[in-house]
Write a protein that holds these residues in place. Structure first.
Motif, PDB file in Angstrom:
ATOM      1  N   GLU A 159       5.188  16.952  12.258  1.00 26.06           N
ATOM      2  CA  GLU A 159       4.181  17.987  12.899  1.00 26.06           C
ATOM      3  C   GLU A 159       3.260  18.310  11.571  1.00 26.06           C
ATOM      4  OE1 GLU A 159       3.222  21.170  16.052  1.00 26.06           O
ATOM      5  OE2 GLU A 159       5.158  20.505  15.937  1.00 26.06           O
ATOM      6  N   ARG A 160       1.960  18.238  11.796  1.00 22.46           N
ATOM      7  CA  ARG A 160       1.095  18.534  10.660  1.00 22.46           C
ATOM      8  C   ARG A 160      -0.032  19.392  11.335  1.00 22.46           C
ATOM      9  NH1 ARG A 160       1.804  14.303   7.148  1.00 22.46           N
ATOM     10  NH2 ARG A 160       0.622  15.184   5.671  1.00 22.46           N
ATOM     11  N   ASN A 161      -0.064  20.718  10.699  1.00 19.16           N
ATOM     12  CA  ASN A 161      -0.860  21.764  11.286  1.00 19.16           C
ATOM     13  C   ASN A 161      -1.938  22.166  10.069  1.00 19.16           C
ATOM     14  OD1 ASN A 161       0.717  22.779  13.690  1.00 19.16           O
ATOM     15  ND2 ASN A 161       2.074  22.663  11.900  1.00 19.16           N
ATOM     16  N   LEU A 162      -3.307  21.711  10.465  1.00 22.02           N
ATOM     17  CA  LEU A 162      -4.247  21.971   9.408  1.00 22.02           C
ATOM     18  C   LEU A 162      -4.409  23.430   9.234  1.00 22.02           C
ATOM     19  CD1 LEU A 162      -6.538  20.099   8.452  1.00 22.02           C
ATOM     20  CD2 LEU A 162      -8.085  21.051  10.024  1.00 22.02           C
ATOM     21  N   ALA A 163      -4.630  23.667   7.720  1.00 20.55           N
ATOM     22  CA  ALA A 163      -4.548  25.126   7.237  1.00 20.55           C
ATOM     23  C   ALA A 163      -5.546  25.178   6.394  1.00 20.55           C
ATOM     24  CB  ALA A 163      -3.085  25.549   7.137  1.00 20.55           C
ATOM     25  N   TYR A 164      -6.014  26.597   6.135  1.00 19.33           N
ATOM     26  CA  TYR A 164      -6.754  27.094   4.942  1.00 19.33           C
ATOM     27  C   TYR A 164      -5.373  27.297   3.865  1.00 19.33           C
ATOM     28  CZ  TYR A 164     -11.274  28.258   6.834  1.00 19.33           C
ATOM     29  OH  TYR A 164     -12.463  28.454   7.694  1.00 19.33           O
ATOM     30  N   ILE A 165      -5.404  26.678   2.909  1.00 16.99           N
ATOM     31  CA  ILE A 165      -4.218  26.951   1.877  1.00 16.99           C
ATOM     32  C   ILE A 165      -4.863  27.865   0.840  1.00 16.99           C
ATOM     33  CG2 ILE A 165      -2.389  26.218   0.423  1.00 16.99           C
ATOM     34  CD1 ILE A 165      -2.349  24.869   3.224  1.00 16.99           C
ATOM     35  N   ILE A 166      -4.178  29.106   0.970  1.00 11.43           N
ATOM     36  CA  ILE A 166      -4.866  30.160  -0.145  1.00 11.43           C
ATOM     37  C   ILE A 166      -3.747  30.382  -1.271  1.00 11.43           C
ATOM     38  CG2 ILE A 166      -5.789  32.528  -0.509  1.00 11.43           C
ATOM     39  CD1 ILE A 166      -7.458  31.114   1.706  1.00 11.43           C
ATOM     40  N   GLY A 167      -4.252  30.213  -2.438  1.00 14.76           N
ATOM     41  CA  GLY A 167      -3.333  30.508  -3.422  1.00 14.76           C
ATOM     42  C   GLY A 167      -3.926  31.937  -4.091  1.00 14.76           C
ATOM     43  N   LEU A 168      -2.670  32.762  -3.974  1.00  9.98           N
ATOM     44  CA  LEU A 168      -2.930  34.225  -4.246  1.00  9.98           C
ATOM     45  C   LEU A 168      -2.365  34.694  -5.558  1.00  9.98           C
ATOM     46  CD1 LEU A 168      -1.877  35.930  -0.877  1.00  9.98           C
ATOM     47  CD2 LEU A 168      -4.186  35.945  -2.135  1.00  9.98           C
ATOM     48  N   PRO A 169      -2.828  35.307  -6.580  1.00  7.38           N
ATOM     49  CA  PRO A 169      -2.377  35.657  -7.746  1.00  7.38           C
ATOM     50  C   PRO A 169      -1.443  36.749  -7.476  1.00  7.38           C
ATOM     51  CG  PRO A 169      -4.290  36.882  -7.478  1.00  7.38           C
ATOM     52  CD  PRO A 169      -4.232  36.025  -6.368  1.00  7.38           C
ATOM     53  N   GLU A 170      -0.374  37.047  -8.681  1.00  8.98           N
ATOM     54  CA  GLU A 170       0.621  37.941  -8.295  1.00  8.98           C
ATOM     55  C   GLU A 170       0.179  39.158  -8.095  1.00  8.98           C
ATOM     56  OE1 GLU A 170       4.525  38.801 -11.102  1.00  8.98           O
ATOM     57  OE2 GLU A 170       3.001  37.524 -11.619  1.00  8.98           O
ATOM     58  N   ARG A 185       2.280  33.118  12.427  1.00 11.45           N
ATOM     59  CA  ARG A 185       3.619  32.911  13.340  1.00 11.45           C
ATOM     60  C   ARG A 185       3.571  31.980  14.430  1.00 11.45           C
ATOM     61  NH1 ARG A 185       4.342  35.237  18.206  1.00 11.45           N
ATOM     62  NH2 ARG A 185       2.555  36.159  18.269  1.00 11.45           N
ATOM     63  N   ASN A 186       2.348  31.816  15.390  1.00  8.11           N
ATOM     64  CA  ASN A 186       2.183  30.843  16.314  1.00  8.11           C
ATOM     65  C   ASN A 186       2.451  29.362  15.641  1.00  8.11           C
ATOM     66  OD1 ASN A 186       1.326  32.747  18.051  1.00  8.11           O
ATOM     67  ND2 ASN A 186      -0.956  32.057  17.988  1.00  8.11           N
ATOM     68  N   VAL A 187       2.023  29.028  14.591  1.00  9.80           N
ATOM     69  CA  VAL A 187       2.371  27.721  14.098  1.00  9.80           C
ATOM     70  C   VAL A 187       4.001  27.447  13.919  1.00  9.80           C
ATOM     71  CG1 VAL A 187       2.001  26.309  11.730  1.00  9.80           C
ATOM     72  CG2 VAL A 187       0.115  27.480  12.933  1.00  9.80           C
ATOM     73  N   ALA A 188       4.473  28.684  13.245  1.00  6.80           N
ATOM     74  CA  ALA A 188       5.887  28.741  12.944  1.00  6.80           C
ATOM     75  C   ALA A 188       6.739  28.509  14.159  1.00  6.80           C
ATOM     76  CB  ALA A 188       6.300  29.975  12.207  1.00  6.80           C
ATOM     77  N   GLU A 189       6.346  29.298  15.385  1.00  3.85           N
ATOM     78  CA  GLU A 189       7.059  29.279  16.552  1.00  3.85           C
ATOM     79  C   GLU A 189       6.818  27.675  17.203  1.00  3.85           C
ATOM     80  OE1 GLU A 189       5.784  32.374  19.031  1.00  3.85           O
ATOM     81  OE2 GLU A 189       6.905  33.659  17.922  1.00  3.85           O
ATOM     82  N   LYS A 190       5.676  27.259  17.104  1.00  5.80           N
ATOM     83  CA  LYS A 190       5.425  26.120  17.741  1.00  5.80           C
ATOM     84  C   LYS A 190       6.210  24.687  16.978  1.00  5.80           C
ATOM     85  CE  LYS A 190       1.460  23.845  17.419  1.00  5.80           C
ATOM     86  NZ  LYS A 190       0.206  23.722  17.286  1.00  5.80           N
ATOM     87  N   SER A 191       6.542  24.949  15.765  1.00  8.26           N
ATOM     88  CA  SER A 191       7.161  24.098  15.043  1.00  8.26           C
ATOM     89  C   SER A 191       8.693  24.363  14.958  1.00  8.26           C
ATOM     90  CB  SER A 191       6.807  23.850  13.577  1.00  8.26           C
ATOM     91  OG  SER A 191       5.320  23.604  13.506  1.00  8.26           O
ATOM     92  N   GLY A 192       9.065  25.593  15.344  1.00  2.00           N
ATOM     93  CA  GLY A 192      10.570  25.959  15.454  1.00  2.00           C
ATOM     94  C   GLY A 192      10.909  26.441  14.145  1.00  2.00           C
ATOM     95  N   ILE A 193       9.865  27.102  13.303  1.00  2.00           N
ATOM     96  CA  ILE A 193      10.409  27.549  11.722  1.00  2.00           C
ATOM     97  C   ILE A 193      10.591  28.936  11.908  1.00  2.00           C
ATOM     98  CG2 ILE A 193       9.078  27.990   9.558  1.00  2.00           C
ATOM     99  CD1 ILE A 193       9.953  25.177   9.872  1.00  2.00           C
ATOM    100  N   ILE A 204       8.371  32.919   3.601  1.00  2.00           N
ATOM    101  CA  ILE A 204       9.106  34.317   3.594  1.00  2.00           C
ATOM    102  C   ILE A 204       8.376  35.241   4.272  1.00  2.00           C
ATOM    103  CG2 ILE A 204      10.069  33.805   1.229  1.00  2.00           C
ATOM    104  CD1 ILE A 204       6.963  35.816   1.167  1.00  2.00           C
ATOM    105  N   GLY A 205       7.230  34.865   5.099  1.00  2.00           N
ATOM    106  CA  GLY A 205       6.530  35.795   5.812  1.00  2.00           C
ATOM    107  C   GLY A 205       5.869  35.047   7.133  1.00  2.00           C
ATOM    108  N   LEU A 206       5.914  35.784   8.160  1.00  2.00           N
ATOM    109  CA  LEU A 206       5.042  35.097   9.319  1.00  2.00           C
ATOM    110  C   LEU A 206       3.784  36.138   9.551  1.00  2.00           C
ATOM    111  CD1 LEU A 206       7.671  34.191  11.509  1.00  2.00           C
ATOM    112  CD2 LEU A 206       6.591  32.686  10.070  1.00  2.00           C
ATOM    113  N   SER A 207       2.383  35.379   9.394  1.00  2.00           N
ATOM    114  CA  SER A 207       1.357  36.433   9.774  1.00  2.00           C
ATOM    115  C   SER A 207       0.669  36.172  11.116  1.00  2.00           C
ATOM    116  CB  SER A 207       0.375  36.086   8.629  1.00  2.00           C
ATOM    117  OG  SER A 207      -0.163  34.626   9.098  1.00  2.00           O
ATOM    118  N   GLU A 208      -0.153  37.160  11.558  1.00  2.00           N
ATOM    119  CA  GLU A 208      -0.609  37.393  12.893  1.00  2.00           C
ATOM    120  C   GLU A 208      -2.276  37.010  12.564  1.00  2.00           C
ATOM    121  OE1 GLU A 208       0.804  37.667  15.901  1.00  2.00           O
ATOM    122  OE2 GLU A 208       2.736  38.310  15.258  1.00  2.00           O
ATOM    123  N   GLY A 209      -2.755  36.669  13.838  1.00  2.00           N
ATOM    124  CA  GLY A 209      -4.271  36.642  13.611  1.00  2.00           C
ATOM    125  C   GLY A 209      -4.789  35.611  12.798  1.00  2.00           C
ATOM    126  N   THR A 210      -3.943  34.856  12.101  1.00  3.21           N
ATOM    127  CA  THR A 210      -4.468  33.962  11.265  1.00  3.21           C
ATOM    128  C   THR A 210      -4.622  32.394  11.698  1.00  3.21           C
ATOM    129  OG1 THR A 210      -2.427  33.770  10.304  1.00  3.21           O
ATOM    130  CG2 THR A 210      -3.797  35.031   9.252  1.00  3.21           C
TER     131      THR A 210
END
Lengths: 366, 370
Positions: B104-115, B141-149, B165-171
């Motif tokens: 399963e491939r889910n298209l996403a904005y990949i954001i690299g965040l500084p420390e 979270r939806n993507v994670a649930e759909k993929s069983g993660i 390490i985290g599941l986000s909402e509204g993203t």
């Protein structure tokens, strides 16, 4: 049969309105389907027409559109050294949002080397870019914005001169434009960058073997162009299918409602006659047949008219808005008739209940 | 007149249900499509809206995030930081790629965040942490649930395995979701050591974002500076400009279908009341009163259909996300105004055929028993 026909044709205006309503609903279903088929064809146009049979992308990248790919240095040379690979054609590509006459126009930029290929496959006018800041622009997009050969277009703050207009490079979502790869590298502030390699192979070369060797290279993902095109279709189908199914479902319900309304009204109006038929021994089955025949006629006539309307509407839409491609499959006509059949069956439920519940004595009480 | 229209309308309940339902569905075609695009418009700007930044700095002439790429030299962050009115600058790296789980491939904005990123991180976390360290990712979270993660599982991003390490909402939107990894991982995987994609700027309390944005634009070369609202408006404009033609065509078809349904309903209903209208004429009722009755009936049906259509659309806005779809529907005021006006036009036009019928009605007909 004759009773059903008489019921239907007694009021021609009503019949025409109901056939028209069903036709519009069927037309909508067909246009939506044709639109999706057209978008699918447009989505894969670059992969369908560009040279080569294998695409080398960055590791984990399986799409041309939608994702960004950046190949590690030296992959082109390594790919060309694999037995069976004739040429590795590099392109640098990226979605760009153009601002044309105050309108946002997403476009897919292909930076290529005109000597190697990977650029426009059909020019309606002009030539390919030869020198700095020259661009081949999509003909339809150019027409929409009244741009001609020699005009300038701003891409990421830099003015490019239109030297060629390409055919078959448009869609309602995005159009392709082509510039020299060196110019694309400068625009993206990424000197020497390559997004994808289009590989041509020699006759008789073992494609699976080539793919295996390519995928052994570090940081790349090699796949056939056909596979990549299928991945792009899948990606966009994911985006479009939910709203499309929603609209098709609503259109089907509207058609059913229209047939339901006409048949129900016709049945209620003829309630007394049906009562008489029942009183003189007519079986319910016969009356159901009468109701269903009416529904079938209205639905199938509507569906047929819908097919004709969809074809005319598609021609009109494509001439008024050439960025839309509406493609009908030969099976679509059959599916429209099936939709009509479905509408007829569902729409008959209420009127048959009216007939079933009719007391034969009713006719004598009134 | 209104009473007669109401009686005509409500006497036959099944006909009322079918006609109101038909109009409702036709209007629903327009409302639902508008709602889909409004939903996409709103969701597409979610990351910008909730980034916490007052100002976005991008590569010169890059005015969008979606379907765009931006590249800025590292040094720009330092120059922006010294502009008066700037409280903080958070650089982010960005590209569109996939969150891969098995096949399963889910298209996403990949954001690299500084420390310790101050801005640009996930704004709502349903479980886990809100900033990724090395080898860690936060996904929707939806993507994670759909993929069983679940938390602690691994996903593949940019060809590497990351621990969730985290599941986000509204993203998540219909088009893509947002996944967050550390800037260090992003740099290593993409080899983009000396560049960033965007700078997210927070202004000092009491400073106007517009004034500070103008200052940055004037003092820092080769950048495009936009306030958060301005940047989000540019994103919405892309969706709007792309969808205008599709919406126009669909609206036209929806309008025609609505018109056919309504015309059929009013016509059928008038026809069945022909004797009554003839009686009224014979008793001296003027044509104009009868026309207004038919019109009132059409308007009442359309109003009911509109309300019903709206109710279904609102219901869909609640139900569709429950089925795990990233399709979000939102009803806008402009859409309501448009569909309301379309409804009135449908009502007026659909009354025309029956009005012609009434005009040609012979009052004597009623005495002839026809």
């Amino acid at each position: 049969m004759s009773l059903a026909r008489r019921n239907l044709f007694q009021d021609k205006t009503r019949l025409l309105l109901s056939i028209g309503g069903v036709a519009l609903a069927v037309m909508l279903i067909l246009i939506l389907k044709g639109f999706l088929s057209g978008v699918n064809r447009q989505i894969t146009s670059y992969l369908d027409r560009s040279p080569g049979s294998i695409v080398v992308a960055e590791e984990d990248v399986v799409n041309l559109l939608g994702t960004t790919s950046l190949l590690p240095d030296g992959v082109a040379q390594k790919s060309e050294s694999i037995r069976g690979v004739d040429e590795a054609i590099p392109i640098l590509s990226q979605f760009i949002i153009l601002d044309l006459h105050e309108k946002k126009q997403p476009a897919y930029m292909i930076g290529y080397d005109p000597k190697q290929g990977g650029g426009p496959w059909e020019l309606s006018a002009g030539r390919e870019p030869r020198s700095k800041r020259e661009i081949v622009f999509d003909r339809v997009l150019a027409d929409r914005h009244d741009l001609k050969l020699g005009d300038e277009v701003e891409v990421l703050g830099k003015d490019f001169t239109i030297v060629g207009l390409s055919n078959g490079t448009t869609s309602w979502m995005t159009s392709y434009f082509f510039i020299r790869k060196q110019d694309a590298e400068k625009l993206l502030l990424n000197p020497g960058a390559t997004s994808f390699l289009l590989l041509t192979t020699s006759d008789g070369a073992n494609q699976d073997d080539i793919l295996r060797r390519l995928n052994n290279l570090s940081g790349v993902n090699a796949l056939t162009k056909r596979q990549m095109a299928a991945n792009d279709l899948k990606l966009f189908a994911k985006v479009f299918s939910a709203p499309l199914k929603l609209m098709v479902g609503i259109a089907f319900l509207v058609g059913t409602m229209i047939v339901g309304l006409i048949i129900y009204t016709a049945t209620v109006e003829r309630q007394r006659e049906y009562g008489v038929i029942k009183a003189i021994g007519g079986k319910n089955r016969f009356l159901y047949q009468v109701v269903l025949t009416q529904a079938l006629f209205a639905s199938l006539a509507g569906a047929l008219l819908g097919v004709l309307l969809a074809n005319s509407a598609a021609q009109w839409i494509m001439s008024a808005r050439p960025q839309f491609l509406i493609v009908f499959d030969p099976a679509d006509g059959g599916q429209a008739l099936l939709a009509g059949l479905g509408m007829a069956l569902i729409a008959s439920i209420f009127p048959t209940r009216v007939v079933a519940n009719l007391a034969p004595a009713e006719v004598f009480r009134k | 007149m209104i009473r007669l229209a109401l009686r005509n309308l409500f006497q036959n309940k099944i006909r009322l249900v079918i006609s109101v339902g038909g109009v409702a569905l036709a209007l629903l075609l327009i409302l639902a499509l508008d709602a889909v695009f409004t939903g996409v418009e709103r969701r597409i700007t979610a990351y910008i809206d909730y980034s916490g930044a007052d100002i976005w700095v991008s590569q010169a002439d890059v005015r969008n995030m979606h379907m765009a790429s931006s590249s800025l030299p590292d040094s720009v962050a330092r120059r922006v930081k010294y502009v008066p009115g700037v409280a903080s600058v958070t650089p982010i790296l960005y590209l569109t790629n996939n969150v891969v789980v098995g096949d399963e491939r889910n298209l996403a904005y990949i954001i690299g965040l500084p420390e310790n990123a101050e801005l640009g991180g996930p704004w709502s976390i349903s479980s886990g942490r809100n900033l990724p360290g090395e080898g860690e990712a936060i996904i929707n979270r939806n993507v994670a649930e759909k993929s069983g993660i679940a938390l602690g599982d691994e996903v593949e991003i940019l060809g590497e395995e990351f621990e969730v390490i985290g599941l986000s909402e509204g993203t998540a939107s219909l088009v893509n979701s947002v996944a967050f990894i550390s800037m260090k991982d992003f740099e290593e995987l993409r080899g983009s050591y000396d560049t960033v994609s965007f700078l997210l700027v927070k202004v000092n309390d009491g400073e106007s974002p517009e004034a500070v944005a103008a200052r940055i634009q004037a003092q820092v070369r080769d950048v495009t500076v936009q306030t958060r609202n301005g940047f989000a408006a540019q994103e919405r404009q892309v969706v709007k400009d792309m969808s205008t033609d599709v919406i126009t065509i669909m609206n036209l078809i929806g309008f025609l279908i609505g018109l056919a349904v309504m015309a059929l309903t009013v016509y059928t209903s008038t026809l069945s009341r022909r004797r009554e209208y003839g009686m009224l004429k014979a008793l001296g009722a003027r044509n104009i009163n009868l026309y207004l009755t038919v019109l009132a009936q059409a308007i009442l049906s359309v109003i009911l259909g509109f309300l019903f259509g709206l109710a279904i659309t609102l219901l869909m806005t609640m139900v569709v996300p429950i089925f795990g779809s990233n399709l979000t529907l939102e009803v806008s005021r402009i859409s309501l105004l448009k569909v309301g006006s379309v409804s009135l036009v449908i009502a007026a036009l659909s009354a025309m055929i029956p009005i012609r019928q009434i005009a040609g009605l012979d009052p004597a007909m009623v005495f002839r028993g026809r």
